[in-house]
Design an enzyme around this catalytic site. Structure first.
Site, mmCIF file in Angstrom:
data_model
loop_
_atom_site.group_PDB
_atom_site.id
_atom_site.type_symbol
_atom_site.label_atom_id
_atom_site.label_comp_id
_atom_site.label_asym_id
_atom_site.label_seq_id
_atom_site.Cartn_x
_atom_site.Cartn_y
_atom_site.Cartn_z
ATOM 1 N N ASP A 27 22.808 -4.865 -21.878
ATOM 2 C CA ASP A 27 22.420 -5.970 -22.748
ATOM 3 C C ASP A 27 20.922 -6.253 -22.695
ATOM 4 O O ASP A 27 20.139 -5.467 -22.162
ATOM 5 C CB ASP A 27 23.219 -7.223 -22.396
ATOM 6 C CG ASP A 27 22.816 -7.816 -21.050
ATOM 7 O OD1 ASP A 27 22.423 -7.045 -20.156
ATOM 8 O OD2 ASP A 27 22.883 -9.050 -20.895
ATOM 9 N N ARG B 209 17.832 -22.134 -21.865
ATOM 10 C CA ARG B 209 17.794 -21.320 -23.083
ATOM 11 C C ARG B 209 17.707 -22.225 -24.304
ATOM 12 O O ARG B 209 18.494 -23.163 -24.453
ATOM 13 C CB ARG B 209 19.035 -20.431 -23.193
ATOM 14 C CG ARG B 209 19.106 -19.365 -22.128
ATOM 15 C CD ARG B 209 20.309 -18.477 -22.313
ATOM 16 N NE ARG B 209 20.452 -17.547 -21.199
ATOM 17 C CZ ARG B 209 21.500 -16.752 -21.033
ATOM 18 N NH1 ARG B 209 22.501 -16.768 -21.885
ATOM 19 N NH2 ARG B 209 21.546 -15.931 -19.996
ATOM 20 N N ASP C 132 18.861 -8.262 -20.978
ATOM 21 C CA ASP C 132 18.097 -8.272 -19.725
ATOM 22 C C ASP C 132 18.646 -7.319 -18.673
ATOM 23 O O ASP C 132 18.197 -7.319 -17.530
ATOM 24 C CB ASP C 132 18.021 -9.692 -19.155
ATOM 25 C CG ASP C 132 19.374 -10.227 -18.714
ATOM 26 O OD1 ASP C 132 20.390 -9.838 -19.309
ATOM 27 O OD2 ASP C 132 19.427 -11.062 -17.791
ATOM 28 N N LYS D 136 24.194 -9.605 -11.283
ATOM 29 C CA LYS D 136 24.992 -8.539 -11.868
ATOM 30 C C LYS D 136 24.035 -7.464 -12.375
ATOM 31 O O LYS D 136 22.876 -7.726 -12.638
ATOM 32 C CB LYS D 136 25.904 -9.069 -12.966
ATOM 33 C CG LYS D 136 25.269 -9.979 -14.000
ATOM 34 C CD LYS D 136 26.348 -10.552 -14.916
ATOM 35 C CE LYS D 136 25.774 -11.491 -15.967
ATOM 36 N NZ LYS D 136 25.711 -12.881 -15.494
ATOM 37 N N ASP E 37 21.760 -6.955 -17.276
ATOM 38 C CA ASP E 37 22.713 -7.322 -16.228
ATOM 39 C C ASP E 37 24.175 -7.159 -16.643
ATOM 40 O O ASP E 37 25.064 -7.363 -15.829
ATOM 41 C CB ASP E 37 22.456 -8.742 -15.712
ATOM 42 C CG ASP E 37 22.665 -9.828 -16.762
ATOM 43 O OD1 ASP E 37 22.919 -9.494 -17.940
ATOM 44 O OD2 ASP E 37 22.559 -11.022 -16.408
ATOM 45 N N ARG E 38 24.412 -6.764 -17.895
ATOM 46 C CA ARG E 38 25.793 -6.565 -18.352
ATOM 47 C C ARG E 38 26.005 -5.099 -18.714
ATOM 48 O O ARG E 38 25.057 -4.348 -18.910
ATOM 49 C CB ARG E 38 26.108 -7.459 -19.547
ATOM 50 C CG ARG E 38 25.949 -8.934 -19.251
ATOM 51 C CD ARG E 38 26.406 -9.787 -20.407
ATOM 52 N NE ARG E 38 26.130 -11.197 -20.150
ATOM 53 C CZ ARG E 38 26.852 -12.203 -20.624
ATOM 54 N NH1 ARG E 38 27.893 -11.964 -21.391
ATOM 55 N NH2 ARG E 38 26.526 -13.445 -20.343
ATOM 56 N N SER F 131 19.103 -13.291 -22.070
ATOM 57 C CA SER F 131 20.174 -12.343 -21.811
ATOM 58 C C SER F 131 20.607 -11.612 -23.065
ATOM 59 O O SER F 131 19.807 -10.947 -23.722
ATOM 60 C CB SER F 131 21.350 -13.056 -21.137
ATOM 61 O OG SER F 131 22.319 -12.122 -20.703
ATOM 62 N N HIS F 132 21.870 -11.767 -23.440
ATOM 63 C CA HIS F 132 22.454 -11.028 -24.556
ATOM 64 C C HIS F 132 22.244 -11.731 -25.894
ATOM 65 O O HIS F 132 22.739 -11.247 -26.917
ATOM 66 C CB HIS F 132 23.948 -10.842 -24.310
ATOM 67 C CG HIS F 132 24.663 -12.139 -24.066
ATOM 68 N ND1 HIS F 132 24.476 -12.873 -22.920
ATOM 69 C CD2 HIS F 132 25.537 -12.844 -24.812
ATOM 70 C CE1 HIS F 132 25.211 -13.968 -22.970
ATOM 71 N NE2 HIS F 132 25.865 -13.975 -24.113
#
Length: 543
Positions: A277, A22, A279, A376, A281-282, A113-114
């Protein structure tokens, strides 16, 4: 079609973290930067003849650019087939499922992600292996080693693929299939959960609000919640994925999903609230007037998972990351199944899931999932909650109170100090590490240190050992504080401080969390010198 060889030199700092590489978009946009990393992946990961690569991302800025180049590079590196989500969209859990369902050798997931998106924000690339899970440390270390010596990358001269039209395109020997990103995943969810029970609850007037945060889960939630389960149109809010997430931070916590939280605490609250989130996964779970911590969510889902068809036979084990509260351990004990404590990073659950040693896994950072994929899965957690609530016919607040009355309550919070100078964050951790041997027996207010260590994990499947996974301070009576530097940011360092206080059955189970953690907060600062090292008097985010 002619393969083109492009001479290159290594870029510093291409070491994947717990969730891939990232960096800021401006870093990835440097000529050859993304290409070096992708070529390093292709150079080291094993794949058979006729291999399939899964490709997609969360829709953030720069996704489409990198997807097109990755397709051309896959053609030059001998892949036979690429499966790419329509519009470049593929949630992380959906990508995991597609890899597993179609026997792909792996996949590139383009997401940070987030983290925020946009021209001045974040981008990321993560490689998942054939089991659908994140590459283990042996693979990520090999990728990093290759980035330090790479001298060329390969592609073919081919036009862009139309990512918005489902169908197949041929690029030399490579077949590129643009697939419906939602269909396979939605079918999997319908096989796991009692959609009839949820539909019946909806038809009886059950309501919810889902905040997709203008991120990848919008299309998935719209299809499943509104079209298949019958929730009213508009149940899914911010449901169109945007390259900058609408200018917001797609992190489903009480700071960045404040609008949802405020709604759920209001007189007009629906029965159930949830968010996911960047992507997918949360997850964030909020009942009417009742926020559920991710640690409690894991425990409550595990205690009731048998009510969903996919888990009716029971659980084989429960796994949690070390910083996650021990609430799930108490459920495992009551069910007579193993509980596993792993380092942070979903890849550590992969061995347990593949070996059939665990069924449900979770992290305090709002990641929960099971053996249905190897990531997740935010929407999975939301649907399991809906299944349980539809069968139990009780609100979230009542389910929570019942759970605590049976198992006791782990009061819990995570304090994040973001974008710290790396030197200051490292100095704090180094000083605290050196102090660990002398902490047992010391008193900090009413709290007495019982044990202090640096967490290490011996994998029960392959015997590998992961060290230095977080600093633990355990107090007499079961409370604890954990300190850890996060690897998910793109600038500076993030210090995460995890605070946990256990109240047994019959104890103070209905108190305000900040009140119950006040003494731990004071002790954490006294032990680690947070204010002294960072200059911060309060965290940036509390979850």
């Amino acid at each position: 079609m002619t393969i083109q060889t492009h001479a290159t030199t290594p870029f510093d700092g291409q070491k994947p973290g717990t969730s891939g590489l990232r960096k800021k978009v401006r870093v990835f946009a440097q000529p050859g930067y993304a290409e070096n990393f992708i070529q390093s992946v292709f150079d080291v990961v094993p794949r058979p003849e006729g291999a399939t690569l899964v490709l997609g991302g969360d829709g953030r800025f720069y996704n489409r650019t990198v997807i097109q180049q990755a397709i051309r590079m896959a053609a030059a590196n001998g892949y036979a087939r690429v499966l790419v989500g329509q519009g470049g969209i593929l949630s992380t859990p959906a990508a995991s499922h597609v890899i597993r369902k179609y026997g792909a050798s792996g996949g590139l997931i383009l997401s940070a992600s987030h983290n925020p998106g946009g021209p001045d924000e974040d981008f990321g690339i993560k490689y998942n292996i054939a089991n659908g899970g994140p590459a283990p440390e042996g693979v990520t270390e090999a990728i990093y080693a290759r980035t330090t010596s790479i001298d060329r990358w390969l592609d073919v001269d081919a036009p862009d693929v139309d990512l918005d039209v489902i169908g197949e395109t041929q690029i030399g020997e490579l077949t590129v299939a643009v697939i419906d990103p939602v269909a396979d995943y939605a079918a999997l969810m319908e096989s796991l959960f009692d959609f009839d029970a949820i539909r019946a609850a909806v038809q009886s007037g059950y309501t919810m609000a889902f905040d997709a945060m203008h991120a990848v889960t919008g299309p998935y939630a719209t299809e499943i919640l509104e079209r298949r389960l019958g929730f009213a149109l508009g149940t899914v809010r911010n449901g169109v994925p945007l390259e900058d997430f609408g200018g917001h931070h797609p992190d489903p916590n009480l700071v960045h999903a404040k609008a949802l939280y405020d709604l759920m605490m209001s007189a007009d609250a629906p029965d159930f609230g949830a968010a996911s989130d960047g992507d997918g996964d949360r997850n964030l779970i909020i009942g009417r007037g009742c926020f559920v911590t991710p640690s409690d969510s894991l425990a409550m889902l595990a205690a009731n998972a048998h009510l969903a068809p996919g888990y009716a036979a029971g659980l084989k084990g429960i796994a949690r990351s070390m910083p996650t509260s021990a609430a799930a351990d108490r459920v495992a004990e009551a069910l007579g199944i193993p509980a596993y404590e792993t380092p942070t990073g979903w890849k550590f659950f992969g061995n347990l899931l593949d070996a059939g040693m665990a069924t449900i896994c979770g992290e305090e950072s709002a990641g929960t999932g099971s053996d249905h994929v190897r990531e997740k899965d935010g929407l999975w957690a939301v649907l399991l909650w809906l299944n349980i609530l539809a069968v139990r016919k009780m609100p979230v607040a009542d389910l929570s109170a019942e759970h605590w009355a049976r198992f006791g309550r782990n009061y819990y919070a995570r304090h994040d100090y973001e974008a710290l100078p790396t030197e200051a964050a490292n100095a704090l951790i180094d000083e605290l590490t050196a102090a660990l041997p002398n902490l047992p027996g010391r008193a900090f207010g009413p709290l007495v240190v019982e044990m202090a260590d640096s967490f290490s994990y011996a994998d029960p499947v392959d015997g590998s050992v992961s060290r230095n996974q977080g600093l633990r301070i355990l107090f007499v009576g079961g409370s604890r504080v954990v300190f850890r530097l996060s690897g998910t940011g793109t600038e500076g360092a993030t210090l995460r401080v995890y605070l946990e206080r256990y109240e047994p059955v019959g104890g103070r189970l209905a108190e305000a969390t900040p009140d119950m953690l006040a003494e731990l907060i004071v002790a954490a600062d006294a032990i680690a010198g947070i204010t002294r090292h960072t200059g911060r008097t309060a965290p940036d985010v509390v979850t």
